[in-house]
Design an enzyme around this catalytic site. Sequence first.
Site, mmCIF file in Angstrom:
data_model
loop_
_atom_site.group_PDB
_atom_site.id
_atom_site.type_symbol
_atom_site.label_atom_id
_atom_site.label_comp_id
_atom_site.label_asym_id
_atom_site.label_seq_id
_atom_site.Cartn_x
_atom_site.Cartn_y
_atom_site.Cartn_z
ATOM 1 N N LYS A 168 0.845 -1.194 0.000
ATOM 2 C CA LYS A 168 0.000 0.000 0.000
ATOM 3 C C LYS A 168 0.884 1.248 0.000
ATOM 4 O O LYS A 168 1.902 1.308 0.698
ATOM 5 C CB LYS A 168 -0.901 0.013 1.231
ATOM 6 N N ASP A 197 -0.744 -0.074 -4.372
ATOM 7 C CA ASP A 197 -2.160 0.285 -4.301
ATOM 8 C C ASP A 197 -2.310 1.551 -3.477
ATOM 9 O O ASP A 197 -1.922 1.594 -2.308
ATOM 10 C CB ASP A 197 -2.935 -0.868 -3.653
ATOM 11 N N GLU A 223 -2.251 0.730 -8.607
ATOM 12 C CA GLU A 223 -3.675 0.443 -8.418
ATOM 13 C C GLU A 223 -4.412 1.604 -7.749
ATOM 14 O O GLU A 223 -3.913 2.199 -6.809
ATOM 15 C CB GLU A 223 -3.797 -0.821 -7.558
ATOM 16 N N GLU A 249 -12.146 -1.992 -8.429
ATOM 17 C CA GLU A 249 -12.848 -2.408 -7.219
ATOM 18 C C GLU A 249 -13.916 -1.408 -6.790
ATOM 19 O O GLU A 249 -14.810 -1.747 -6.017
ATOM 20 C CB GLU A 249 -11.868 -2.634 -6.066
ATOM 21 N N ASP A 272 -14.515 -6.646 -9.030
ATOM 22 C CA ASP A 272 -14.796 -7.315 -7.755
ATOM 23 C C ASP A 272 -16.181 -7.940 -7.859
ATOM 24 O O ASP A 272 -17.167 -7.250 -8.100
ATOM 25 C CB ASP A 272 -14.735 -6.270 -6.634
ATOM 26 N N HIS A 299 -10.210 -7.899 -7.478
ATOM 27 C CA HIS A 299 -9.988 -7.403 -6.129
ATOM 28 C C HIS A 299 -10.638 -8.316 -5.107
ATOM 29 O O HIS A 299 -11.822 -8.652 -5.207
ATOM 30 C CB HIS A 299 -10.583 -5.989 -6.021
#
Length: 369
Positions: A168, A197, A223, A249, A272, A299
């Site tokens: 992240k 992400d 992402e 997502e 997702d 996701h």
Amino acid sequence: MSVITRIEIMNVDLKAKVARSDAIQSFTKQETPIVRIHTDDGLDGTGYAYTIGNGASAVLALIRDCMAPWLIGRDSQHIEENWKSLFLLVHANAVGPTASLALAALDTALWDLRCKRASLPLHVMAGGAQQKVPVYNTEGGWLNFTPDELVAHAAQAREAGFRGFKVKVGRPHVAEDVQRLRVVREALGQDMELMVDANQCFDVPEAIRRARHFEELDLAWFEEPMPAEDLNGHIRLSASTSMPIAIGESLYHPSHFREYLQRDACSIVQVDVARIGGITPWLKVAHLAETFNVPVCPHYLMELHVALCAAVPNATWVEYIPQLDDITHSRIEIVEGYATPSATPGNGIDWNWTAIERMRDAHVVIDGR
């Protein structure tokens, strides 16, 4: 016909296995709406969705008060008709997450029924394109982890056979993100994929700036760099960087993916199955992406996505975040970094009903008999 006679609706709160924080939120529990659909031929199918910490009550109410009563007496085999009719039934609340999550819980249950009736596992019933799909680990890469912890978790992921590791990003200054990523890249080497992400935290100038700094690290993708509703921002970012831009997502209808793909605003689709509204629209998005020669890397929800990724030819990764261990007997089978879909007829999830009954905090039955 296979007439729907009874629908059970429940919710289970699941505690996160590790502390999870990203650039915009932290969460310690997952609310898990679950539905179980029974038919007059003695079969039943189970579906589910999820929310991060809150919102399940709205999803459950929409199913209980509107969608489930409508389904009673309908033919469970008419998957497309049921999905479209339910979507139109709640059209004043669509397109958006609450309606999509409610649709997903019911649609995945109907697909479970469909597969059981045909005595086929989901990955075969939905296409049967692949025997296995590579897996990457996200659970060790949360934003709250220190650089040393990230390195340790990345090493553990490598040792466990994962073929990728996601970190992240979204620290206050770009230098912090780069430093965290660099130590992980050095620890992993070049033969294991590294993804990042941002969870929609950047504006356009900062996303372009961070992408420029991230490029030297040879990342598999960047992402959710910006809010999903900023289509033009993603067009600008995609045109400015060599890094693949991954989105999906936070999109809730196949037409939204079409817009991104038509305008070259992304190069990886992360649809997702819960947030798009179930297996029925998930497959449409995956096949749409295939026509653009774009891969699908969904996701979350690995318990369903293993089968769905194996069903389509352009799925290239499954994301590993343990989700349902406390309420299922089944586990994802991973061999040498690849996930193998279940061969059991149905969606491939063996639910632990004893645990669910003990943990559920809501239980409603809609009975048409």
